[in-house]
Design a protein around this motif. Structure first.
Motif, PDB file in Angstrom:
ATOM      1  N   LEU A  35       0.825  -1.206   0.000  1.00  0.00           N
ATOM      2  CA  LEU A  35       0.000   0.000   0.000  1.00  0.00           C
ATOM      3  C   LEU A  35       0.863   1.262   0.000  1.00  0.00           C
ATOM      4  O   LEU A  35       0.554   2.222  -0.719  1.00  0.00           O
ATOM      5  CB  LEU A  35      -0.920  -0.001   1.221  1.00  0.00           C
ATOM      6  N   ARG A  36       1.929   1.260   0.770  1.00  0.00           N
ATOM      7  CA  ARG A  36       2.776   2.459   0.850  1.00  0.00           C
ATOM      8  C   ARG A  36       3.396   2.781  -0.502  1.00  0.00           C
ATOM      9  O   ARG A  36       3.428   3.941  -0.923  1.00  0.00           O
ATOM     10  CB  ARG A  36       3.861   2.253   1.899  1.00  0.00           C
ATOM     11  N   ARG A  37       3.876   1.745  -1.210  1.00  0.00           N
ATOM     12  CA  ARG A  37       4.479   1.972  -2.512  1.00  0.00           C
ATOM     13  C   ARG A  37       3.447   2.500  -3.501  1.00  0.00           C
ATOM     14  O   ARG A  37       3.713   3.427  -4.275  1.00  0.00           O
ATOM     15  CB  ARG A  37       5.086   0.671  -3.033  1.00  0.00           C
ATOM     16  N   ALA A  38       2.257   1.913  -3.484  1.00  0.00           N
ATOM     17  CA  ALA A  38       1.200   2.366  -4.388  1.00  0.00           C
ATOM     18  C   ALA A  38       0.826   3.814  -4.094  1.00  0.00           C
ATOM     19  O   ALA A  38       0.586   4.607  -5.017  1.00  0.00           O
ATOM     20  CB  ALA A  38      -0.026   1.464  -4.263  1.00  0.00           C
ATOM     21  N   ALA A  39       0.769   4.176  -2.799  1.00  0.00           N
ATOM     22  CA  ALA A  39       0.405   5.542  -2.424  1.00  0.00           C
ATOM     23  C   ALA A  39       1.444   6.541  -2.908  1.00  0.00           C
ATOM     24  O   ALA A  39       1.103   7.608  -3.433  1.00  0.00           O
ATOM     25  CB  ALA A  39       0.237   5.639  -0.906  1.00  0.00           C
ATOM     26  N   VAL A  40       2.733   6.198  -2.756  1.00  0.00           N
ATOM     27  CA  VAL A  40       3.808   7.102  -3.184  1.00  0.00           C
ATOM     28  C   VAL A  40       3.741   7.311  -4.692  1.00  0.00           C
ATOM     29  O   VAL A  40       3.842   8.453  -5.189  1.00  0.00           O
ATOM     30  CB  VAL A  40       5.175   6.541  -2.766  1.00  0.00           C
ATOM     31  N   TRP A  41       3.576   6.234  -5.455  1.00  0.00           N
ATOM     32  CA  TRP A  41       3.511   6.358  -6.899  1.00  0.00           C
ATOM     33  C   TRP A  41       2.258   7.102  -7.345  1.00  0.00           C
ATOM     34  O   TRP A  41       2.292   7.890  -8.294  1.00  0.00           O
ATOM     35  CB  TRP A  41       3.557   4.967  -7.543  1.00  0.00           C
ATOM     36  N   SER A  42       1.150   6.867  -6.660  1.00  0.00           N
ATOM     37  CA  SER A  42      -0.087   7.553  -7.026  1.00  0.00           C
ATOM     38  C   SER A  42       0.044   9.060  -6.825  1.00  0.00           C
ATOM     39  O   SER A  42      -0.364   9.855  -7.682  1.00  0.00           O
ATOM     40  CB  SER A  42      -1.255   7.009  -6.190  1.00  0.00           C
ATOM     41  N   VAL A  43       0.625   9.456  -5.698  1.00  0.00           N
ATOM     42  CA  VAL A  43       0.849  10.877  -5.443  1.00  0.00           C
ATOM     43  C   VAL A  43       1.802  11.453  -6.491  1.00  0.00           C
ATOM     44  O   VAL A  43       1.602  12.567  -6.989  1.00  0.00           O
ATOM     45  CB  VAL A  43       1.409  11.089  -4.023  1.00  0.00           C
ATOM     46  N   GLY A  44       2.825  10.682  -6.854  1.00  0.00           N
ATOM     47  CA  GLY A  44       3.776  11.155  -7.854  1.00  0.00           C
ATOM     48  C   GLY A  44       3.142  11.377  -9.220  1.00  0.00           C
ATOM     49  O   GLY A  44       3.393  12.399  -9.871  1.00  0.00           O
TER      50      GLY A  44
END
Length: 326
Positions: A35-44
């Motif tokens: 989830l953390r990786r997906a959140a970082v990429w989504s924000v990016g």
């Protein structure tokens, strides 16, 4: 100000490069997405879409920038709404989480190409037949009204005409074979459930473009801005899916906000020959409406709604070939 051919080439190459980055990050591998990786990429990816406004401001000026931002927010919001359907499709086909990202990526990439065709067709219609503006506007108003009257639904992908046609042309295995779309067994070429899920994700997203393309044409008639907003809204959608998949049921008023936006831009399009609203007003309406819908969903969640049954707009159900069980 028309964009030259080299401008289209440079931007097209940039979009392709970004999709390749998205593929490298989320389209490969057999492990689940943290989830953390997906959140970082989504924000990016969202920051990249919003950040495109800066070079656009220098290149095309403030009017084009405000049109792009309003269009990007509309397209991004409608793309989020599509995630409701993707979640239900994956649930129906029992797509393992580790395989969902490949289905999402290739379905979204194919949808971008087909949306480009839709955009060119819509622009040609608006240029050739001015009355098309009233047809698009009326369609958006009706879609917004129907979206606001939605109910919770259960979908049956096996009744979708596209899927039924595919099954007639290509027999299907009962289980997954890794991330393969087709396999050869006993001299026959068989499809896997992976291919069926991919076909439905792509067709659903293209069909939903019937709403989103007229919506952004109500904000701007600039074909480059329309395509750019669509491209950036689809970039990173796979990452956003893994962020929101467990939260979709919480945004219960999102479709009310989207319905309000569709009605607004539809009326704006219908009255375009009578009243010329400032371009920044569309951006303000979109931002305020979406913020209010999200805030209301978090502050006043309705009682008795199961979190695993996200709402799906009635107009989307009918266009996608979805059958409703009430």
């Amino acid at each position: 100000m028309a964009v030259s051919w080299w401008g289209w080439v440079v931007f097209g190459a940039f979009v392709v490069a970004m999709f390749l980055v998205d593929l490298a990050a989320f389209g490969r591998g057999g492990r689940e997405i943290p989830l953390r990786r997906a959140a970082v990429w989504s924000v990016g990816w969202t920051a990249l879409g919003l950040g495109f406004a800066l070079p656009l401001l220098v290149w095309r000026g403030s009017q084009a920038t405000s049109e792009y931002l309003a269009g990007f927010l509309i397209e991004k919001s409608l793309s989020v709404d599509n995630l409701f359907v993707f979640a239900l499709v994956f649930s129906y086909f029992a797509v393992p989480p580790a395989l969902q990202r490949r289905v999402l990526f290739w379905g979204i990439a194919g949808a971008l190409v087909l949306r480009g065709v839709f955009i060119l067709g819509g622009a040609a219609l608006l240029d050739a037949f001015h009355a098309t503006v009233y047809v698009f506007g009326g369609f958006l108003v009706l879609t917004g009204i129907r979206m606001a009257r939605q109910r919770g639904v259960e979908i049956h992908p096996e009744r979708n005409p596209v899927l039924r046609l595919m099954r007639r042309a290509l027999p299907m295995t009962d289980d997954y074979r890794g991330d393969r779309l087709t396999v050869r067994e006993h001299g026959r070429r068989l499809a896997t459930p992976m291919l069926a899920a991919l076909v439905l994700v792509a067709t659903f997203d293209v069909v939903f473009a019937v709403d989103s393309i007229p919506a952004i044409f109500a904000v701007t008639r600039d074909t480059f801005i329309v395509f750019a907003a669509n491209a950036f809204s689809l970039l990173g959608l796979s990452a956003l899916y893994f962020v929101l998949v467990g939260m979709l049921g919480r945004f219960v008023y999102l479709n009310v906000g989207l319905a309000t936006i569709l009605v607004f831009v539809g009326v704006k399009m219908i009255l375009s020959d009578v009243v010329q609203l400032p371009h920044w007003l569309s951006l303000v309406v979109v931002v305020v409406t979406l913020a209010a819908a999200v805030a209301a969903s978090l502050a006043w969640p309705p009682r008795g709604r199961p979190p695993s049954s996200p709402p799906l707009a009635g107009a989307q159900r009918e266009k996608a070939g979805v059958t409703v069980e009430r």
